[in-house]
Motif scaffolding. Structure first.
Motif, short mmCIF file in Angstrom:
data_model
loop_
_atom_site.label_atom_id
_atom_site.label_comp_id
_atom_site.label_asym_id
_atom_site.label_seq_id
_atom_site.Cartn_x
_atom_site.Cartn_y
_atom_site.Cartn_z
N TRP A 206 -1.48 111.78 -93.97
CA TRP A 206 -1.31 110.55 -93.19
C TRP A 206 -0.09 109.76 -93.67
O TRP A 206 0.58 109.10 -92.86
CB TRP A 206 -2.58 109.71 -93.18
CG TRP A 206 -2.97 108.93 -94.40
CD1 TRP A 206 -3.97 109.20 -95.26
CD2 TRP A 206 -2.41 107.68 -94.85
NE1 TRP A 206 -4.08 108.24 -96.23
CE2 TRP A 206 -3.13 107.27 -96.00
CE3 TRP A 206 -1.37 106.86 -94.40
CZ2 TRP A 206 -2.85 106.11 -96.70
CZ3 TRP A 206 -1.08 105.70 -95.11
CH2 TRP A 206 -1.81 105.32 -96.24
N CYS A 244 -9.66 114.02 -90.49
CA CYS A 244 -9.55 112.68 -91.06
C CYS A 244 -9.10 111.69 -89.98
O CYS A 244 -8.04 111.88 -89.37
CB CYS A 244 -8.57 112.68 -92.23
SG CYS A 244 -8.24 111.04 -92.92
N ASP A 245 -9.87 110.66 -89.75
CA ASP A 245 -9.54 109.68 -88.71
C ASP A 245 -8.22 108.98 -88.99
O ASP A 245 -7.44 108.72 -88.06
CB ASP A 245 -10.65 108.63 -88.59
CG ASP A 245 -11.95 109.21 -88.03
OD1 ASP A 245 -11.89 110.29 -87.41
OD2 ASP A 245 -13.01 108.58 -88.23
N ARG A 248 -5.29 110.99 -87.93
CA ARG A 248 -5.12 110.99 -86.47
C ARG A 248 -4.47 109.69 -85.99
O ARG A 248 -3.61 109.70 -85.11
CB ARG A 248 -6.47 111.20 -85.82
CG ARG A 248 -7.12 112.51 -86.22
CD ARG A 248 -8.54 112.64 -85.71
NE ARG A 248 -8.55 112.88 -84.29
CZ ARG A 248 -9.65 112.89 -83.55
NH1 ARG A 248 -10.81 112.64 -84.11
NH2 ARG A 248 -9.59 113.15 -82.27
N VAL A 249 -4.88 108.57 -86.58
CA VAL A 249 -4.29 107.28 -86.19
C VAL A 249 -2.80 107.25 -86.54
O VAL A 249 -1.97 106.82 -85.73
CB VAL A 249 -5.05 106.13 -86.88
CG1 VAL A 249 -4.29 104.81 -86.70
CG2 VAL A 249 -6.46 106.00 -86.32
N ALA A 281 -8.17 111.79 -77.06
CA ALA A 281 -8.23 110.76 -78.11
C ALA A 281 -8.98 109.53 -77.62
O ALA A 281 -9.71 108.89 -78.39
CB ALA A 281 -6.82 110.40 -78.55
N GLN A 284 -12.83 109.73 -78.03
CA GLN A 284 -13.42 109.81 -79.36
C GLN A 284 -14.20 108.53 -79.68
O GLN A 284 -14.16 107.55 -78.95
CB GLN A 284 -12.33 110.05 -80.40
CG GLN A 284 -11.53 111.32 -80.18
CD GLN A 284 -12.41 112.56 -80.19
OE1 GLN A 284 -13.23 112.74 -81.09
NE2 GLN A 284 -12.23 113.41 -79.19
N VAL A 286 -13.71 106.77 -82.47
CA VAL A 286 -12.91 105.91 -83.35
C VAL A 286 -12.25 104.82 -82.51
O VAL A 286 -11.36 105.10 -81.72
CB VAL A 286 -11.84 106.74 -84.10
CG1 VAL A 286 -11.09 105.86 -85.09
CG2 VAL A 286 -12.48 107.92 -84.81
N LEU A 289 -8.43 104.40 -82.57
CA LEU A 289 -7.75 105.51 -81.90
C LEU A 289 -7.86 105.37 -80.39
O LEU A 289 -6.89 105.61 -79.66
CB LEU A 289 -8.38 106.82 -82.37
CG LEU A 289 -7.62 108.11 -82.09
CD1 LEU A 289 -6.29 108.12 -82.81
CD2 LEU A 289 -8.46 109.32 -82.52
#
Length: 402
Positions: A206, A244-245, A248-249, A281, A284, A286, A289
């Motif tokens: 990240w 892993c969130d 992704r962000v 996305a 999801q 999250v 996201l």
């Protein structure tokens, strides 16, 4: 690590005094990118550039010490000077501001004390830039070291912490666009994309994605280099599949920096089926996201209406309406905004919204009733009303097409 020694480690893991954060905000850290700036990576030697991070002399000598009252550019009744600039950019701004004012009577020659102050200010600004370049070189030495094999768990943890510290310091330094260009000249972007973006612990992935976005933001030459390295394909994979969130962000942040206001990036995004990745996305759990994906979709629709037909053919209208039907959340404001952008001046989108099986008109009227008493949802309410007006007020499709 690798002979770099403890002093370097302390140097990397703390923000050096004199790093002058530019204050640029980025879209995916809760902000929005600035307008596009075209900058070349082929610059004069790095030692001669600089916005500089180190502080300049704290006090500008008083004009009264070297100039008579009325000749030094000070107006009557002004008890002092504006705060002195802290770096080269501030110095330039001071010169621009001074040049834009009404001309004063010709000043007397600059005093030796003021001349010396100016020379010291220029020297400090250039020295600060050179020091920041050395900081980046030290970070890259850490990141290019081989990962220790057969090491104890404590040693591996220490090695990862040092690499994470190097990536964080680089992200801090590269908020300055001159430093970002220097970083790319030092082959830093090749290292990020080739070694760190899809490999290693999530903490490195990240941070690598964040650094790519920070460097690419609003600088066309860097965006082109990053796209040429194949980073967009890897970032889309991270957004779509990473466990892993946070990875992704940050991948979404970097993607937005490569496709907004960047035609080549958007075309590559389309070839890689980026809109489908963006829709997944939004589906999801999250929240961050979902919100940022919907916001990017809305932005792309506003900036590139020529792609509305492609999105309609993908079933985007139906998928957005399905998202609106989920349990209410602030995320719906951005979904409704994207749907508004999709149907504005686009009859095909309006016709799809009118399909009876969608039940969109009833859904929108019910939502309006729920939102009318809540000031915090006024923008969402406005989107609902605009959709009702656009899609369900025209008597026929024929009149709409005319």
């Amino acid at each position: 690590m690798g002979g770099l020694g403890t002093p370097l480690k302390r140097h990397l893991l703390s923000r050096p005094p004199g790093v002058d954060r530019s204050g640029r905000q980025s879209y995916l850290s809760g902000d929005h990118p600035l307008p596009q700036t075209h900058s070349s990576l082929h610059k004069p030697p790095m030692a001669d550039q600089g916005s500089g991070g180190s502080r300049l002399p704290l006090a500008l000598p008083s004009a009264s010490q070297g100039c008579s009252s009325g000749g030094g550019g000070s107006s009557a009744g002004n008890s002092g000077h504006p705060p002195p600039p802290r770096n080269l950019q501030g110095l330039l701004q001071m010169a621009i501001t001074a040049g834009s004012e009404e001309p004063d009577p010709p000043p007397e020659p600059m005093s030796e004390e003021r001349r010396q102050w100016l020379q010291e200010a220029m020297s400090a600004a250039f020295r600060g830039q050179r020091e920041e370049v050395e900081q980046m070189k030290n970070c890259l030495r850490v990141l290019t070291q081989p990962t220790p094999s057969l090491a104890a768990e404590a040693e591996l943890a220490s090695d990862q912490q040092e690499r994470e510290g190097a990536l964080e310091l680089l992200a801090d330094l590269c908020e300055n666009m001159d430093n970002a260009a220097d970083f790319c000249q030092l082959s830093g972007m090749h290292l990020l994309v080739g070694r760190y973006l899809e490999a290693g612990p999530a903490g490195l992935r990240w941070r690598a994605a964040q650094l790519i976005g920070t460097c690419s933001q609003n600088v066309a030459a860097i965006q082109e280099q990053v796209l040429g390295l194949g980073a967009l394909r890897k970032l889309l994979r991270l957004l779509d599949r990473d466990a892993c969130d946070l990875v992704r962000v940050k991948a979404l942040f970097a993607i937005s920096c490569l496709v907004r206001e960047q035609e080549a990036g958007l075309l590559q995004f389309l070839r890689l089926d980026g809109f489908s990745v963006l829709m997944r996305a939004m589906q999801q759990q999250v929240q961050k996201l979902k919100v940022k994906s919907a916001f990017l979709l809305q932005n792309l629709l506003v900036g590139h209406p020529e792609h509305k037909g492609t999105l309609c053919s993908m079933g985007m209208v139906q998928q957005l309406v399905a998202l609106i039907r989920t349990e209410h959340s602030p995320f719906h404001e951005h979904v409704l905004g994207a749907l508004c952008s999709l149907v504005t001046d686009f009859p095909q989108g309006v016709r799809e919204c009118r399909e009876p099986e969608l039940g969109l008109e009833e859904l929108l009227r019910h939502r309006c009733q729920l939102l009318q008493q809540h000031e915090e949802y006024q923008e969402e309410l406005e989107f609902c009303e605009k959709l009702l007006q656009t899609c369900f007020s025209s008597p026929t499709d024929d009149s709409m097409d005319r």
